[in-house]
Design an enzyme around this catalytic site. Structure first.
Site, PDB file in Angstrom:
ATOM      1  N   LYS A  53     -30.096  12.915 -19.855  1.00  0.00           N
ATOM      2  CA  LYS A  53     -30.546  12.265 -18.747  1.00  0.00           C
ATOM      3  C   LYS A  53     -30.785  10.545 -18.879  1.00  0.00           C
ATOM      4  O   LYS A  53     -31.060   9.863 -17.873  1.00  0.00           O
ATOM      5  CB  LYS A  53     -31.327  13.389 -17.974  1.00  0.00           C
ATOM      6  CG  LYS A  53     -30.581  14.545 -17.638  1.00  0.00           C
ATOM      7  CD  LYS A  53     -31.430  15.483 -17.642  1.00  0.00           C
ATOM      8  CE  LYS A  53     -30.440  17.385 -17.512  1.00  0.00           C
ATOM      9  NZ  LYS A  53     -31.579  18.660 -17.326  1.00  0.00           N
ATOM     10  N   GLN A  97     -37.283  20.594 -16.854  1.00  0.00           N
ATOM     11  CA  GLN A  97     -36.282  21.456 -17.543  1.00  0.00           C
ATOM     12  C   GLN A  97     -36.434  22.811 -18.041  1.00  0.00           C
ATOM     13  O   GLN A  97     -37.745  22.895 -18.562  1.00  0.00           O
ATOM     14  CB  GLN A  97     -35.991  20.311 -19.157  1.00  0.00           C
ATOM     15  CG  GLN A  97     -34.544  21.217 -20.192  1.00  0.00           C
ATOM     16  CD  GLN A  97     -33.420  20.428 -19.645  1.00  0.00           C
ATOM     17  OE1 GLN A  97     -33.908  19.899 -18.765  1.00  0.00           O
ATOM     18  NE2 GLN A  97     -32.020  20.902 -19.763  1.00  0.00           N
ATOM     19  N   ASP A 120     -32.680  19.513  -8.840  1.00  0.00           N
ATOM     20  CA  ASP A 120     -32.127  20.306  -9.091  1.00  0.00           C
ATOM     21  C   ASP A 120     -31.762  21.169  -7.870  1.00  0.00           C
ATOM     22  O   ASP A 120     -31.316  21.798  -8.022  1.00  0.00           O
ATOM     23  CB  ASP A 120     -32.908  21.447 -10.041  1.00  0.00           C
ATOM     24  CG  ASP A 120     -32.645  20.634 -11.512  1.00  0.00           C
ATOM     25  OD1 ASP A 120     -32.265  20.665 -12.076  1.00  0.00           O
ATOM     26  OD2 ASP A 120     -33.655  20.979 -12.181  1.00  0.00           O
TER      27      ASP A 120
HETATM   28  N1  GUN Z   1     -30.862  23.698 -18.236  1.00  0.00           N
HETATM   29  C1  GUN Z   1     -30.337  24.119 -18.408  1.00  0.00           C
HETATM   30  N2  GUN Z   1     -29.519  23.531 -16.964  1.00  0.00           N
HETATM   31  C2  GUN Z   1     -29.962  22.858 -16.311  1.00  0.00           C
HETATM   32  C3  GUN Z   1     -29.939  22.210 -15.227  1.00  0.00           C
HETATM   33  O1  GUN Z   1     -29.938  22.254 -14.327  1.00  0.00           O
HETATM   34  N3  GUN Z   1     -32.073  22.331 -14.709  1.00  0.00           N
HETATM   35  C4  GUN Z   1     -33.031  22.141 -15.733  1.00  0.00           C
HETATM   36  N4  GUN Z   1     -34.308  21.734 -14.550  1.00  0.00           N
HETATM   37  N5  GUN Z   1     -32.812  22.639 -16.611  1.00  0.00           N
HETATM   38  C5  GUN Z   1     -32.280  23.314 -16.979  1.00  0.00           C
END
Ligand code: GUN
Length: 293
Positions: A53, A97, A120
């Site tokens: 990311k 995350q 998100d």
């Molecule tokens: N962990 C697995 N997928 C995601 C996601 O799309 N966003 C976040 N914040 N954590 C994750």
């Protein structure tokens, strides 16, 4: 034989469009969108995601702020960081995350994020906006799936769509997005009676259960468009591992009209959509028209 939907190429194009939009924001408004990513603990898969990311955020010309906290971090400390990021004008998107360590209540943390920075799309306000058709931030993986579907099919109106899986991150928002495009939506799950029969009715079949190769080709309607959200690591040849989806690709691609592979299908779309959402949030925060739709 099905068309292979190239999510990797589509995501690269989307990142290119995001980079162009970021350039325009810089030149016309002196605005550099910023994304803060918070990682608590040392889960290896999460570390890989967070690194990717950060890298892709910088590649499209945005600012990336990474906050790495020990796995012993308490909830109050994490909430204090979220509060700081909420008030930081350089930060337009905040992503925490998941999963978080057990001592932290994920719902409390997600709902502490400013909904307008919740890239998100997990905050209750954004869930409510999506459910009611109000503009807001939409979860990245379902958004990526919708982009691939619309590119493949065009108008989705009247299609029968079956989503297998009911998670808050993928299944439920996916159902809401398909409904907003006038599909007839079924959300199926582990307790669904006659899951094979339900799947066989689908013009659009979205698999998001997290079980390796669970959906065989004979559950797929001939000509259906199959979107495989699963990313499962299984034993491969010579002691190696390999990635497979929730759909059995070899048998499904013989029946489907189009299908996403794993890897190279939905996976790359998620971060590309996160970058897109960050630009959307930066534009909204500065009352600038968003030019990526
Ligand atoms: N962990 C697995 N997928 C995601 C996601 O799309 N966003 C976040 N914040 N954590 C994750």
């Amino acid at each position: 034989m099905a068309t292979r939907i190239d999510g990797k190429a589509f995501a690269a194009q989307l990142r290119e469009k995001v980079a162009e939009s970021v350039n325009r924001l810089k030149e016309a408004h002196g605005l550099v969108p910023g994304l803060a990513v918070v990682l608590v603990g040392e889960d290896p898969a999460s570390q890989v995601y967070v690194r990717n990311k950060g890298k892709q955020t910088l590649e499209v010309g945005m600012n990336s702020y990474e906050h790495k906290l020990a796995d012993t971090t308490g909830q109050a400390e994490l909430l204090e960081l979220i509060n700081q990021l909420n008030h930081d004008a350089k930060v337009h998107g905040i992503l925490v995350q998941l999963p978080l360590p057990n001592q932290i209540d994920s719902h409390a943390v997600i709902n502490a994020i400013d909904p307008n920075k919740d890239v998100d799309g997990f905050h209750l306000v954004n869930v409510g906006r999506l459910a009611t058709g109000a503009p807001g931030l939409v979860p990245c993986t379902p958004l990526g799936c919708m982009m691939l579907l619309k590119d493949q099919i065009g108008d989705l109106s009247g299609k029968s769509a079956v989503v297998v899986g009911r998670s808050n991150i993928v299944g439920k928002p996916m159902g809401a997005l398909l409904l907003a495009e006038n599909c007839t939506v079924t959300t199926a799950h582990s307790r669904t009676a006659d899951l094979p029969g339900v799947c066989r009715d689908a013009d659009i079949l979205v698999a998001a259960v997290g079980r390796a190769e669970m959906i065989p080709g004979d559950w797929v309607k001939p000509g259906a468009v199959v979107i495989d959200v699963g990313i499962n690591r299984v034993a491969g040849d010579a002691g190696k591992t390999r990635l497979v989806g929730d759909v059995d690709y070899p048998s499904a691609q013989a029946v489907a009209g189009a299908i996403t592979p794993v890897p190279g299908g939905v996976g790359p779309m998620t971060i590309a959509c996160l970058l897109r959402n960050t630009v959307q949030a930066a534009c909204a925060a500065n009352a600038i028209a968003f030019d990526l739709d």
